[in-house]
Design an enzyme around this catalytic site. Structure first.
Site, PDB file in Angstrom:
ATOM      1  N   LYS A   1      -0.882  -0.972  -4.367  1.00 39.86           N
ATOM      2  CA  LYS A   1      -2.179  -0.097  -4.244  1.00 39.86           C
ATOM      3  C   LYS A   1      -1.589   1.432  -4.250  1.00 39.86           C
ATOM      4  CE  LYS A   1      -6.330   1.678  -2.059  1.00 39.86           C
ATOM      5  NZ  LYS A   1      -7.388   1.329  -0.911  1.00 39.86           N
TER       6      LYS A   1
ATOM      7  N   TYR B   1       0.869  -1.193   0.008  1.00 39.28           N
ATOM      8  CA  TYR B   1       0.136   0.171  -0.034  1.00 39.28           C
ATOM      9  C   TYR B   1       0.964   1.341  -0.065  1.00 39.28           C
ATOM     10  CZ  TYR B   1      -4.706  -1.332   0.843  1.00 39.28           C
ATOM     11  OH  TYR B   1      -6.277  -1.790   0.703  1.00 39.28           O
TER      12      TYR B   1
END
Length: 310
Positions: free
Chosen positions: A170, A142
């Protein structure tokens, strides 16, 4: 399930949000209902303990209970799933990764250590230790816009070269030049972008979204992703209206009223009405009053019926 290769991590993934009672405890009865619903509607995948899952508030006992519930229901239904093992403390994140391995998810989601921003060599060292703890299960990094350090394409190339077990990221996405650079530097990495930019991202090489649109309605978000494969121009037209809804009606809660992103995700679940999540955030974050969802629901149905309708 078996570990997922990068090219298997695709599509519309729904996040598990936490129903929270007035005493600030997770309502596990409602949570089980949410998981059962999500596991039965044909999503490309489900993940736990992202930003909207309030991973930063969970005790280790809660983390284990949530992970066990999702792993069990997804295995029963044959749904790919990822376990979020992120924590602001890298030491605690390692322990969460080791625990996540026991559930055999398709991948494990992590963040880089989050107090001081890491230099390139420190980021590599961080991910190498995490990959070792993951015991052959791929890592999804992330790196959202609010990360202490937002990575550029060249750095993803360095990370992938040093840590082959990095299978996904992400990110916020970027312009056309960003996507071109990512084709060079992020080969072998599944690129997930924000849900409301997914059609544009898909057209330029992104692989999917850990989706805020799925917070609004996971079935509608899945239909929209499936449409991208069969009729991309139509999906891009819908995206324009999704972005209008986000910019005009959701973003002001963040930019003008100072609510956190996860509060907006929870509010959207109430707007969509697909599950009894509620808009309550865990302490210390503020919750958006649910009457705002009543105001926004007819607007959403008029603007993006393709997403809202069951």
């Amino acid at each position: 399930m078996k570990p997922m290769a990068a090219d298997e991590i695709v599509g519309n993934w729904g996040t598990l949000m936490l129903p929270v009672n007035e005493d600030d405890r997770i309502d596990f009865i409602r949570l089980e209902q949410v998981v059962n619903y999500m596991a039965g509607i044909g999503l490309n995948g489900i993940y736990t303990n992202g930003t909207a899952g309030e991973f930063y508030t969970q005790s280790e006992e809660e983390y284990i209970r949530i992970s066990e519930l999702v792993a069990d229901r997804c295995e029963r239904n044959g749904v790919p799933f990822q376990i979020g093992a992120s924590h602001m403390s890298p030491q605690l994140s390692l322990e969460r990764i080791k625990r996540a391995v026991t559930y055999r998810p398709g991948a494990i989601q992590v963040i880089l250590s989050d107090w001081f921003p890491l230099k390139d060599d420190e980021a590599i060292n961080c991910l190498l230790r995490m990959a070792e703890a993951a015991d052959g299960i791929g890592l999804v990094l992330y790196n959202p816009p609010h990360a202490k350090r937002v990575l550029v394409p060249e750095v993803y190339g360095k990370l992938k070269q040093a840590v082959p077990n990095l299978v996904g990221i992400k990110v916020a996405g970027g312009d056309a030049s960003w996507y071109e650079a990512m084709k060079v530097y992020a080969e072998g990495i599944s690129i997930f972008v924000p849900g409301h930019y997914l059609a544009t991202g898909y057209s330029q090489g992104a692989h999917g979204a850990y989706s805020n649109v799925a917070c609004l309605n996971p079935q509608g978000a899945q239909r929209w992703y499936d449409l991208m494969i069969s009729d991309l121009p139509r999906a891009l037209e819908i995206e324009k209206r999704i972005q209008r809804f986000m910019v005009e009606y959701i973003a002001p809660f963040i930019t003008e009223q100072g609510y956190c992103n996860a509060a907006c995700d929870k509010l959207m679940s109430v707007v969509g009405g697909w599950a009894d999540v509620g808009s309550r955030m865990r302490w210390p974050y503020r919750s958006i009053p649910e009457f705002e969802a009543e105001r926004l629901r007819p607007i959403a149905y008029e603007l993006i019926p393709e997403i809202m309708k069951a």
